[in-house]
Design a protein around this motif. Structure first.
Motif, PDB file in Angstrom:
ATOM      1  N   ILE A  95       0.831  -1.211   0.000  1.00 33.78           N
ATOM      2  CA  ILE A  95       0.000   0.000   0.000  1.00 33.78           C
ATOM      3  C   ILE A  95       0.864   1.259   0.000  1.00 33.78           C
ATOM      4  CG2 ILE A  95      -1.791   1.294   1.205  1.00 33.78           C
ATOM      5  CD1 ILE A  95      -2.772  -1.417   2.364  1.00 33.78           C
ATOM      6  N   ILE A  96       1.719   1.403   1.007  1.00 29.95           N
ATOM      7  CA  ILE A  96       2.561   2.599   1.085  1.00 29.95           C
ATOM      8  C   ILE A  96       3.527   2.668  -0.091  1.00 29.95           C
ATOM      9  CG2 ILE A  96       4.212   3.891   2.493  1.00 29.95           C
ATOM     10  CD1 ILE A  96       1.303   3.708   3.587  1.00 29.95           C
ATOM     11  N   GLY A  97       4.091   1.524  -0.473  1.00 32.23           N
ATOM     12  CA  GLY A  97       4.988   1.502  -1.629  1.00 32.23           C
ATOM     13  C   GLY A  97       4.299   1.967  -2.893  1.00 32.23           C
ATOM     14  N   THR A  98       3.049   1.544  -3.088  1.00 32.75           N
ATOM     15  CA  THR A  98       2.317   1.936  -4.292  1.00 32.75           C
ATOM     16  C   THR A  98       1.925   3.408  -4.253  1.00 32.75           C
ATOM     17  OG1 THR A  98       1.468  -0.316  -4.563  1.00 32.75           O
ATOM     18  CG2 THR A  98       0.333   1.425  -5.757  1.00 32.75           C
ATOM     19  N   THR A  99       1.476   3.896  -3.105  1.00 29.74           N
ATOM     20  CA  THR A  99       1.114   5.316  -3.043  1.00 29.74           C
ATOM     21  C   THR A  99       2.332   6.208  -3.262  1.00 29.74           C
ATOM     22  OG1 THR A  99       1.282   5.306  -0.611  1.00 29.74           O
ATOM     23  CG2 THR A  99      -0.900   4.950  -1.567  1.00 29.74           C
ATOM     24  N   ASN A 100       3.487   5.779  -2.767  1.00 31.69           N
ATOM     25  CA  ASN A 100       4.722   6.518  -3.029  1.00 31.69           C
ATOM     26  C   ASN A 100       4.992   6.590  -4.527  1.00 31.69           C
ATOM     27  OD1 ASN A 100       7.311   7.779  -2.365  1.00 31.69           O
ATOM     28  ND2 ASN A 100       8.234   5.829  -2.962  1.00 31.69           N
ATOM     29  N   LEU A 101       4.816   5.475  -5.193  1.00 31.46           N
ATOM     30  CA  LEU A 101       5.024   5.433  -6.641  1.00 31.46           C
ATOM     31  C   LEU A 101       4.009   6.313  -7.369  1.00 31.46           C
ATOM     32  CD1 LEU A 101       6.787   3.990  -8.786  1.00 31.46           C
ATOM     33  CD2 LEU A 101       5.018   2.220  -8.885  1.00 31.46           C
ATOM     34  N   LEU A 102       2.761   6.283  -6.928  1.00 32.93           N
ATOM     35  CA  LEU A 102       1.727   7.105  -7.551  1.00 32.93           C
ATOM     36  C   LEU A 102       2.037   8.596  -7.417  1.00 32.93           C
ATOM     37  CD1 LEU A 102      -1.425   5.123  -6.351  1.00 32.93           C
ATOM     38  CD2 LEU A 102      -0.608   5.316  -8.714  1.00 32.93           C
ATOM     39  N   GLU A 103       2.531   8.990  -6.261  1.00 31.27           N
ATOM     40  CA  GLU A 103       2.894  10.398  -6.073  1.00 31.27           C
ATOM     41  C   GLU A 103       3.980  10.816  -7.058  1.00 31.27           C
ATOM     42  OE1 GLU A 103       2.227  11.793  -1.598  1.00 31.27           O
ATOM     43  OE2 GLU A 103       3.577  10.055  -1.717  1.00 31.27           O
ATOM     44  N   HIS A 104       4.960   9.960  -7.270  1.00 31.32           N
ATOM     45  CA  HIS A 104       6.005  10.251  -8.253  1.00 31.32           C
ATOM     46  C   HIS A 104       5.428  10.307  -9.669  1.00 31.32           C
ATOM     47  CE1 HIS A 104       8.768   9.159  -4.951  1.00 31.32           C
ATOM     48  NE2 HIS A 104       9.687   9.808  -5.629  1.00 31.32           N
ATOM     49  N   CYS A 105       4.519   9.393  -9.967  1.00 27.01           N
ATOM     50  CA  CYS A 105       3.913   9.371 -11.308  1.00 27.01           C
ATOM     51  C   CYS A 105       3.197  10.682 -11.612  1.00 27.01           C
ATOM     52  CB  CYS A 105       2.919   8.215 -11.416  1.00 27.01           C
ATOM     53  SG  CYS A 105       3.668   6.578 -11.503  1.00 27.01           S
ATOM     54  N   CYS A 106       2.465  11.187 -10.640  1.00 23.91           N
ATOM     55  CA  CYS A 106       1.728  12.436 -10.839  1.00 23.91           C
ATOM     56  C   CYS A 106       2.659  13.641 -10.878  1.00 23.91           C
ATOM     57  CB  CYS A 106       0.674  12.602  -9.753  1.00 23.91           C
ATOM     58  SG  CYS A 106      -0.674  11.418  -9.880  1.00 23.91           S
ATOM     59  N   LYS A 107       3.635  13.663  -9.989  1.00 19.10           N
ATOM     60  CA  LYS A 107       4.569  14.792  -9.931  1.00 19.10           C
ATOM     61  C   LYS A 107       5.343  14.938 -11.228  1.00 19.10           C
ATOM     62  CE  LYS A 107       8.362  16.713  -7.167  1.00 19.10           C
ATOM     63  NZ  LYS A 107       9.229  16.511  -5.974  1.00 19.10           N
ATOM     64  N   TYR A 108       5.677  13.802 -11.853  1.00 21.06           N
ATOM     65  CA  TYR A 108       6.511  13.840 -13.054  1.00 21.06           C
ATOM     66  C   TYR A 108       5.727  13.532 -14.338  1.00 21.06           C
ATOM     67  CZ  TYR A 108      10.271  14.304  -9.731  1.00 21.06           C
ATOM     68  OH  TYR A 108      11.074  14.775  -8.721  1.00 21.06           O
ATOM     69  N   ASN A 109       4.409  13.593 -14.236  1.00 26.04           N
ATOM     70  CA  ASN A 109       3.526  13.586 -15.415  1.00 26.04           C
ATOM     71  C   ASN A 109       3.743  12.397 -16.352  1.00 26.04           C
ATOM     72  OD1 ASN A 109       2.275  16.170 -14.784  1.00 26.04           O
ATOM     73  ND2 ASN A 109       4.230  17.095 -15.387  1.00 26.04           N
ATOM     74  N   ILE A 110       3.780  11.203 -15.762  1.00 24.54           N
ATOM     75  CA  ILE A 110       3.889  10.035 -16.635  1.00 24.54           C
ATOM     76  C   ILE A 110       2.570   9.839 -17.388  1.00 24.54           C
ATOM     77  CG2 ILE A 110       5.504   8.917 -15.048  1.00 24.54           C
ATOM     78  CD1 ILE A 110       3.020   6.803 -14.887  1.00 24.54           C
ATOM     79  N   LYS A 111       2.636   9.118 -18.501  1.00 22.78           N
ATOM     80  CA  LYS A 111       1.457   8.930 -19.335  1.00 22.78           C
ATOM     81  C   LYS A 111       0.487   7.903 -18.763  1.00 22.78           C
ATOM     82  CE  LYS A 111       3.932  10.162 -23.561  1.00 22.78           C
ATOM     83  NZ  LYS A 111       4.461   9.677 -24.862  1.00 22.78           N
ATOM     84  N   SER A 157      -6.294   9.122 -10.226  1.00 25.15           N
ATOM     85  CA  SER A 157      -6.762   9.394 -11.583  1.00 25.15           C
ATOM     86  C   SER A 157      -7.802  10.508 -11.592  1.00 25.15           C
ATOM     87  CB  SER A 157      -7.354   8.113 -12.195  1.00 25.15           C
ATOM     88  OG  SER A 157      -7.859   8.356 -13.488  1.00 25.15           O
ATOM     89  N   GLN A 158      -8.745  10.442 -10.651  1.00 24.89           N
ATOM     90  CA  GLN A 158      -9.799  11.453 -10.581  1.00 24.89           C
ATOM     91  C   GLN A 158      -9.246  12.832 -10.228  1.00 24.89           C
ATOM     92  OE1 GLN A 158     -12.445   9.744  -7.676  1.00 24.89           O
ATOM     93  NE2 GLN A 158     -12.982   7.999  -8.986  1.00 24.89           N
ATOM     94  N   LEU A 159      -8.279  12.870  -9.317  1.00 23.46           N
ATOM     95  CA  LEU A 159      -7.756  14.149  -8.844  1.00 23.46           C
ATOM     96  C   LEU A 159      -6.719  14.765  -9.783  1.00 23.46           C
ATOM     97  CD1 LEU A 159      -7.325  13.451  -5.007  1.00 23.46           C
ATOM     98  CD2 LEU A 159      -9.158  14.726  -6.131  1.00 23.46           C
ATOM     99  N   TYR A 160      -5.893  13.892 -10.385  1.00 21.75           N
ATOM    100  CA  TYR A 160      -4.745  14.403 -11.135  1.00 21.75           C
ATOM    101  C   TYR A 160      -4.706  13.954 -12.595  1.00 21.75           C
ATOM    102  CZ  TYR A 160      -3.347  15.113  -6.288  1.00 21.75           C
ATOM    103  OH  TYR A 160      -3.317  15.491  -4.967  1.00 21.75           O
ATOM    104  N   GLY A 161      -5.710  13.200 -13.019  1.00 26.90           N
ATOM    105  CA  GLY A 161      -5.749  12.775 -14.412  1.00 26.90           C
ATOM    106  C   GLY A 161      -4.789  11.660 -14.755  1.00 26.90           C
ATOM    107  N   LEU A 162      -4.316  10.935 -13.743  1.00 26.65           N
ATOM    108  CA  LEU A 162      -3.384   9.827 -13.988  1.00 26.65           C
ATOM    109  C   LEU A 162      -4.098   8.697 -14.720  1.00 26.65           C
ATOM    110  CD1 LEU A 162      -0.621   8.443 -13.541  1.00 26.65           C
ATOM    111  CD2 LEU A 162      -1.506   7.623 -11.339  1.00 26.65           C
TER     112      LEU A 162
END
Length: 318
Positions: A95-111, A157-162
């Motif tokens: 859980i924490i590992g995935t949320t950490n990854l998600l934060e990076h994905c949003c911060k760095y605008n991955i597709k 996805s809802q908040l940041y368009g991921l």
């Protein structure tokens, strides 16, 4: 097709390493993040960039350096029994590992992120084959810790368009699978047979599972880079095989005559299970290429060579 830059977490592991190999064969640039807790150095593709890091660590420098387009997230704590022994660790990694990854994905605008989920999220089936509309009712901490990130992914996805695709795997087997993982019943049985030992079945062996070959899992991940946006999709063979049937098939292929030892069923074990793959066909255009017999035939030589290497090492140490 334009060259893509893909980060694969768990890229030194059983499934992740196969995904890496396929991406590189397609001409993509691949970065691997793996803490090697279960991954192995010998599975690393030499053409990939490797970082020995935990997914709970700061990954900013990697995202900055490589301008990552896609993330395929395979890293996880996958042992059901380990999750029961240490639910805090299980939740921390998954859980924490995935949320950490998600934060990076949003911060760095991955597709897009592709997330490896599991049939364990469904729990005891209310009907077969289990489709994506089946109630979510995990009966293990592992099932909980793999499903919870699905909620995080959807809200990110809802908040940041991921953009995302969630792939819920049935029982994966294939080359490079270890002999100790609970999910690796096929590799464990082969190891026992090649060692001249009787495999152990917990329960009466009538319990069924949906076995999916790793190459088919890899292909689903590659397709999901371009299809299945914002969907949760089962990846399975849509077919159930009992453990007794599996043993018979393996005895025939391996030409051995060892009968299993039956022990008491494990608490909470699911009796009958297989996943519908109708949505995968409709949304991804994906169907499995391997039936169980074809998959077993393909991996036999691999495991036999591993066993021979083990024997040679043992002899050399005497």
């Amino acid at each position: 097709m334009a060259k893509r830059t893909v980060l694969v977490t768990g890229g030194a592991g059983f499934i992740g390493s196969h995904i890496v190999d396929k991406l590189i064969a397609r001409g993509d640039k691949v970065i691997i993040v793996d803490n090697l807790s279960t991954g192995r150095l010998e599975y690393l593709n030499p053409l990939a960039k490797f970082y020995k890091l935990d997914i709970r660590e700061d990954l900013s420098e990697i995202f900055k350096k490589y301008n990552i387009d896609y993330v395929i997230h395979q890293a996880a704590q996958i042992d059901v029994q380990q999750s029961i022994k240490d639910p805090s660790f299980d939740g921390d990694v998954n859980i924490i590992g995935t949320t950490n990854l998600l934060e990076h994905c949003c911060k760095y605008n991955i597709k897009k992120i592709i997330y490896a989920s599991t049939a364990a999220v469904y729990g005891q089936p209310k009907y077969l084959g289990v489709d994506e509309e089946h109630p979510i009712n995990p009966i293990s901490y592992y099932g909980i810790s793999k499903h919870t990130p699905e909620h995080y992914i959807k809200v990110f996805s809802q908040l940041y368009g991921l953009n995302y695709t969630i792939l819920r795997y049935s029982n994966v087997y294939g080359i490079r699978q270890g002999f100790t993982s609970e999910g690796g019943v096929i590799s464990i049985f082969i190891d026992k047979f090649l060692s001249g030992e009787r495999p152990i079945i917990y329960g009466d062996g009538k319990q069924t599972r949906d076995f999916i070959y790793v190459d088919d899992i890899v292909r689903a991940n590659i397709i999901a880079l371009e299809k299945g946006d914002n969907e949760a999709i089962n990846i399975s063979c849509n077919h159930q095989t009992s453990l007794n049937q599996l043993i018979m098939m393996m005895k025939s292929i391996l030409a051995v005559d060892l009968n299993p030892i039956y022990k008491s069923a494990k608490l909470g074990d699911i009796k009958y299970n297989y996943l519908s793959n109708k949505k995968a066909k409709e949304v991804l255009g994906w169907t499995p290429n391997y039936g169980l017999s074809e998959g077993l035939e393909e991996i036999f030589a691999y495991y036999q060579s591993l066993y021979q290497a083990k024997v040679e090492i043992a002899v050399s140490r005497k």
